[in-house]
Motif scaffolding. Sequence first.
Motif, PDB file in Angstrom:
ATOM      1  N   LEU A  13       0.814  -1.218   0.000  1.00  0.00           N
ATOM      2  CA  LEU A  13       0.000   0.000   0.000  1.00  0.00           C
ATOM      3  C   LEU A  13       0.851   1.273   0.000  1.00  0.00           C
ATOM      4  O   LEU A  13       0.323   2.373  -0.083  1.00  0.00           O
ATOM      5  CB  LEU A  13      -0.930   0.012   1.214  1.00  0.00           C
ATOM      6  N   GLY A  14       2.161   1.129   0.138  1.00  0.00           N
ATOM      7  CA  GLY A  14       3.041   2.292   0.165  1.00  0.00           C
ATOM      8  C   GLY A  14       3.040   2.999   1.502  1.00  0.00           C
ATOM      9  O   GLY A  14       3.330   4.192   1.564  1.00  0.00           O
ATOM     10  N   PRO A  44       3.838   1.397  13.332  1.00  0.00           N
ATOM     11  CA  PRO A  44       3.406   1.029  11.979  1.00  0.00           C
ATOM     12  C   PRO A  44       2.122   1.750  11.591  1.00  0.00           C
ATOM     13  O   PRO A  44       1.288   2.081  12.424  1.00  0.00           O
ATOM     14  CB  PRO A  44       3.186  -0.482  12.067  1.00  0.00           C
ATOM     15  N   ALA A  45       1.999   1.997  10.304  1.00  0.00           N
ATOM     16  CA  ALA A  45       0.799   2.666   9.784  1.00  0.00           C
ATOM     17  C   ALA A  45      -0.421   1.779  10.035  1.00  0.00           C
ATOM     18  O   ALA A  45      -0.339   0.559   9.920  1.00  0.00           O
ATOM     19  CB  ALA A  45       0.956   2.941   8.307  1.00  0.00           C
ATOM     20  N   THR A  71      -6.799   1.120   3.812  1.00  0.00           N
ATOM     21  CA  THR A  71      -6.344   2.314   4.511  1.00  0.00           C
ATOM     22  C   THR A  71      -7.524   3.233   4.751  1.00  0.00           C
ATOM     23  O   THR A  71      -8.591   3.046   4.180  1.00  0.00           O
ATOM     24  CB  THR A  71      -5.296   3.078   3.677  1.00  0.00           C
ATOM     25  N   GLY A  72      -7.309   4.234   5.577  1.00  0.00           N
ATOM     26  CA  GLY A  72      -8.353   5.222   5.812  1.00  0.00           C
ATOM     27  C   GLY A  72      -8.430   6.194   4.644  1.00  0.00           C
ATOM     28  O   GLY A  72      -7.631   6.155   3.724  1.00  0.00           O
ATOM     29  N   GLY A  73      -9.392   7.054   4.691  1.00  0.00           N
ATOM     30  CA  GLY A  73      -9.560   8.051   3.632  1.00  0.00           C
ATOM     31  C   GLY A  73     -10.834   7.808   2.854  1.00  0.00           C
ATOM     32  O   GLY A  73     -11.561   6.845   3.097  1.00  0.00           O
ATOM     33  N   VAL A  74     -11.086   8.685   1.922  1.00  0.00           N
ATOM     34  CA  VAL A  74     -12.269   8.553   1.066  1.00  0.00           C
ATOM     35  C   VAL A  74     -11.844   8.686  -0.384  1.00  0.00           C
ATOM     36  O   VAL A  74     -10.858   9.336  -0.710  1.00  0.00           O
ATOM     37  CB  VAL A  74     -13.338   9.620   1.399  1.00  0.00           C
ATOM     38  N   GLY A  75     -12.600   8.067  -1.243  1.00  0.00           N
ATOM     39  CA  GLY A  75     -12.349   8.193  -2.673  1.00  0.00           C
ATOM     40  C   GLY A  75     -10.998   7.651  -3.082  1.00  0.00           C
ATOM     41  O   GLY A  75     -10.633   6.536  -2.758  1.00  0.00           O
ATOM     42  N   LYS A  79      -7.120   2.905  -0.127  1.00  0.00           N
ATOM     43  CA  LYS A  79      -6.500   1.826  -0.889  1.00  0.00           C
ATOM     44  C   LYS A  79      -6.848   0.501  -0.230  1.00  0.00           C
ATOM     45  O   LYS A  79      -6.905   0.397   0.994  1.00  0.00           O
ATOM     46  CB  LYS A  79      -4.988   1.991  -0.917  1.00  0.00           C
ATOM     47  N   PHE A  80      -7.038  -0.535  -1.046  1.00  0.00           N
ATOM     48  CA  PHE A  80      -7.371  -1.866  -0.573  1.00  0.00           C
ATOM     49  C   PHE A  80      -6.265  -2.837  -0.969  1.00  0.00           C
ATOM     50  O   PHE A  80      -5.617  -2.661  -2.002  1.00  0.00           O
ATOM     51  CB  PHE A  80      -8.694  -2.345  -1.191  1.00  0.00           C
ATOM     52  N   VAL A  81      -6.081  -3.881  -0.155  1.00  0.00           N
ATOM     53  CA  VAL A  81      -5.100  -4.913  -0.468  1.00  0.00           C
ATOM     54  C   VAL A  81      -5.632  -6.269  -0.005  1.00  0.00           C
ATOM     55  O   VAL A  81      -6.296  -6.363   1.022  1.00  0.00           O
ATOM     56  CB  VAL A  81      -3.725  -4.616   0.175  1.00  0.00           C
TER      57      VAL A  81
END
Length: 96
Positions: A13-14, A44-45, A71-75, A79-81
């Motif tokens: 996910l970077g 860790p993130a 990960t968190g966030g919108v739009g 990111k998904f893994v």
Amino acid sequence: MKAQLEELARTALGLTPPASSPAPKPTATARRRSKAVPPPPPPPAPLLDEQFRVFELAYGSGATLVFSAHTGGVGAEQKFVTLVAQPDLYGNVLCC
């Protein structure tokens, strides 16, 4: 094994911070003054909605590990893994 998959997910996910460059070596006078304590590594993130499952796909076969998170966030920021892996003879995760 879950911790290994979490680390692989963060890398995919970077979210893994880049390795910092080594600090310059102190001179002899600076070494006598004080010893610099390196800062602790950052936590860790975070990964959200982690799901970790282990399957036996055929009778008597080895384990197949499936890990998914996001990960968190919108739009576009979110990111998904999903990782599918199998352990090797030494317990290390072999991920595709």
